[in-house]
Design an enzyme around this catalytic site. Structure first.
Site, PDB file in Angstrom:
ATOM      1  N   LYS A  17       4.520   4.370  18.377  1.00  0.00           N
ATOM      2  CA  LYS A  17       4.526   5.766  17.914  1.00  0.00           C
ATOM      3  C   LYS A  17       4.764   6.728  19.081  1.00  0.00           C
ATOM      4  CE  LYS A  17       1.353   4.540  14.155  1.00  0.00           C
ATOM      5  NZ  LYS A  17      -0.066   4.358  13.843  1.00  0.00           N
TER       6      LYS A  17
ATOM      7  N   THR B 224       0.828  -1.212   0.000  1.00  0.00           N
ATOM      8  CA  THR B 224       0.000   0.000   0.000  1.00  0.00           C
ATOM      9  C   THR B 224       0.864   1.265   0.000  1.00  0.00           C
ATOM     10  OG1 THR B 224      -1.607  -1.238   1.286  1.00  0.00           O
ATOM     11  CG2 THR B 224      -1.899   1.135   1.237  1.00  0.00           C
TER      12      THR B 224
ATOM     13  N   ASP C 241       0.771  -0.690  18.464  1.00  0.00           N
ATOM     14  CA  ASP C 241       1.105   0.250  17.387  1.00  0.00           C
ATOM     15  C   ASP C 241       1.198   1.686  17.939  1.00  0.00           C
ATOM     16  OD1 ASP C 241       1.138   0.907  14.358  1.00  0.00           O
ATOM     17  OD2 ASP C 241      -0.479   2.152  15.131  1.00  0.00           O
TER      18      ASP C 241
ATOM     19  N   ARG D 255       7.681  -9.038  -2.300  1.00  0.00           N
ATOM     20  CA  ARG D 255       7.647 -10.479  -2.004  1.00  0.00           C
ATOM     21  C   ARG D 255       7.100 -11.284  -3.183  1.00  0.00           C
ATOM     22  NH1 ARG D 255       4.976 -11.265   3.704  1.00  0.00           N
ATOM     23  NH2 ARG D 255       4.049  -9.404   2.859  1.00  0.00           N
TER      24      ARG D 255
ATOM     25  N   LYS E 120       7.459   2.002  12.382  1.00  0.00           N
ATOM     26  CA  LYS E 120       7.456   2.458  13.790  1.00  0.00           C
ATOM     27  C   LYS E 120       8.008   1.424  14.749  1.00  0.00           C
ATOM     28  CE  LYS E 120       3.291   1.093  12.235  1.00  0.00           C
ATOM     29  NZ  LYS E 120       2.113   1.419  11.490  1.00  0.00           N
TER      30      LYS E 120
HETATM   31  N1  HSE Z   1      -2.426   0.444  11.721  1.00  0.00           N
HETATM   32  C1  HSE Z   1      -2.045   1.813  11.762  1.00  0.00           C
HETATM   33  C2  HSE Z   1      -3.271   2.632  12.156  1.00  0.00           C
HETATM   34  C3  HSE Z   1      -1.522   2.234  10.417  1.00  0.00           C
HETATM   35  O1  HSE Z   1      -4.378   2.108  12.145  1.00  0.00           O
HETATM   36  O2  HSE Z   1      -3.110   3.788  12.508  1.00  0.00           O
HETATM   37  C4  HSE Z   1      -0.685   3.465  10.428  1.00  0.00           C
HETATM   38  O3  HSE Z   1       0.428   3.365  11.261  1.00  0.00           O
END
Ligand code: HSE
Length: 438
Positions: A205, A13, A201, A45, A105
């Site tokens: 960050k 993406t 995630d 890939r 990240k």
């Molecule tokens: N999975 C992450 C989100 C994508 O939903 O923010 C961007 O880092």
């Protein structure tokens, strides 16, 4: 001057978006960078997978080593993700004296200290704007635009998937799993969506933001992380009744005792602009001592928003190619030999206000008993509502908002409340932040 030749690792993406943005805006980008920028070699890939970009003119391979080893390439863009192959390739690129741009990240939060030390030795840049909040240039804003400030705290909605889920639950009463599936189909969720809903995630960050805000080494393992999986539609509705929204926030704060680094669901007053950041959008509120509060808002995921940050970094690297490494913007905003080693506070020592929800027997004196435990614990109640039992149910819901208190004090009070025989089950506790200009 010849165009700068760039290698791309990952054509998914964000990789596809990066190819498209670089091609579409080639002329303006060259005017900004002072040289053309061309992706000449890319690794994916599966070469037969349908792509969102046209790869004409790009040499393709399934082996990322070929791209990193290509002697023509000066800048490697890493969009593989994770910290296995990606770490190996980034280290290899640095060893070969190549500059790196990454959107990864996890890689930066977990291995950034080591990566930056190696990059510094080799005199190369590692740029990572796309790693935090997708298209919002928040790294640059904090590292460069706010360089005159002492940053006091920051709070961000930095996971689009989590924000999308909470928004749909609030607005449409949709179920958690159903919304998550939609976020996956839209390409927002991580490869492993537990990273989104369990807060990992966002913790990656936040770790990065805290380092560049306070000039501390990256300390992902010390970032307190709680996801949104325990948030119910009931909590969302009660919070709304009390004038609050539940958002999944990353909070980093400077205190006299050390730094707070925490990611968790948080009640915030609905009148705050950031409380109204909905859907997949991200926002980061930064409090600087000189500037006061500043708010950064935009798309936190998606092909072209993230590509916008990747390409911005590539332009920065190209502009700096001829500058002396000593005179470049430091990787973590502060000079590498000037990072602070103040402690990161344990969650027990963090102070916040709280939302409490408990199911209690519907009989006289129960509320008074709960209130007296809080009073004995020196915890002040800000608001309280009791919901009448539904039909034949013998239990009523009590919802309380408290003033700020240290977490270990609140945990001790909750244990005493849960021990009452008039309380049914566990007390639900969600942290609360006023996010006012203090
Ligand atoms: N999975 C992450 C989100 C994508 O939903 O923010 C961007 O880092």
């Amino acid at each position: 001057m010849n165009p700068v030749k760039v290698g791309l690792l990952g054509l998914g993406t964000v990789g596809g978006g990066t190819v498209n943005v670089l091609k579409r805006n080639a002329e303006e980008i060259a005017r900004r960078a002072g040289r053309g920028i061309e992706i000449v070699h890319a690794a994916a890939r599966d070469l037969n997978k349908p792509r969102i970009c046209d790869t004409d003119g790009i040499q393709l391979t399934t082996d990322p080593n070929e791209v990193v080893n290509n002697p023509e390439i000066e800048i490697v863009i890493e969009l593989i993700g994770g910290d296995g192959l990606a770490l190996e390739m980034v280290n290899k690129a640095i060893e070969q004296g190549k500059h790196v741009v990454t959107a990864n990240k996890a890689l930066i939060a977990k291995h950034g200290n080591d990566i930056f030390a190696k990059a510094q030795q080799k005199g190369v840049m590692v740029a990572f704007e796309a790693a935090v909040a997708g298209g919002i240039p928040i790294i640059k804003a904090i590292r460069e635009g706010l360089a005159g400030n002492q940053i006091q705290w920051l709070a961000g909605i930095i996971n689009g998937t989590g924000n999308f889920i909470l928004t749909e639950m609030k607005d449409k009463g949709r179920d958690f799993d159903d919304v998550l599936k939609e976020a996956q189909a839209l390409g927002y969720a991580e490869a492993d969506p537990t990273f989104d809903v369990e807060g990992i995630d966002a913790a990656h960050k936040l770790t990065i933001l805290a380092s560049i805000a306070f000039g501390i080494p990256l300390q992902f393992e010390k970032t307190f992380t709680e996801g949104i999986t325990t948030i119910t539609r009931e909590d969302v509705a009660y919070a709304e009744e009390l004038g609050y929204r539940i958002k999944h926030l990353g909070v980093a704060r400077r205190t006299d005792k050390g730094f707070e680094l925490r990611v968790h669901p948080t009640l915030i007053p609905e009148r705050r602009l950031i409380a109204n950041v909905d859907g997949v959008m991200n926002a980061v509120l930064v409090m600087g001592d000189a500037v006061g509060p500043t708010l950064y808002y935009g798309a936190g995921a998606g092909a072209e928003p993230t590509a916008s940050a990747v390409v911005g970094d590539v332009v920065d690297v190209v502009r700096a190619l001829t500058s002396d490494p000593e005179n470049r913007v430091p990787h973590l905003a502060f000079q590498a030999d000037s990072l602070a080693n103040d402690p990161i506070l344990s969650m027990d020592d963090v102070e916040t206000a709280y939302y409490l929800r408990m199911s209690v027997q519907d009989k006289p004196g129960v509320m008074a008993k709960v209130a007296s435990i809080l009073a004995e614990s020196d915890i002040s109640i800000e608001a309280i509502i009791q919901k009448e039992p539904v039909e034949d149910d013998a239990f009523a819901n009590i919802i309380m908002l408290t003033h700020r208190v240290v977490e270990k004090q609140m945990n001790a009070a909750i244990a005493k409340i849960e021990a009452l025989d008039t309380i049914n089950g566990a007390v639900k506790r969600i942290r609360m932040e006023s996010l006012d200009a203090k």
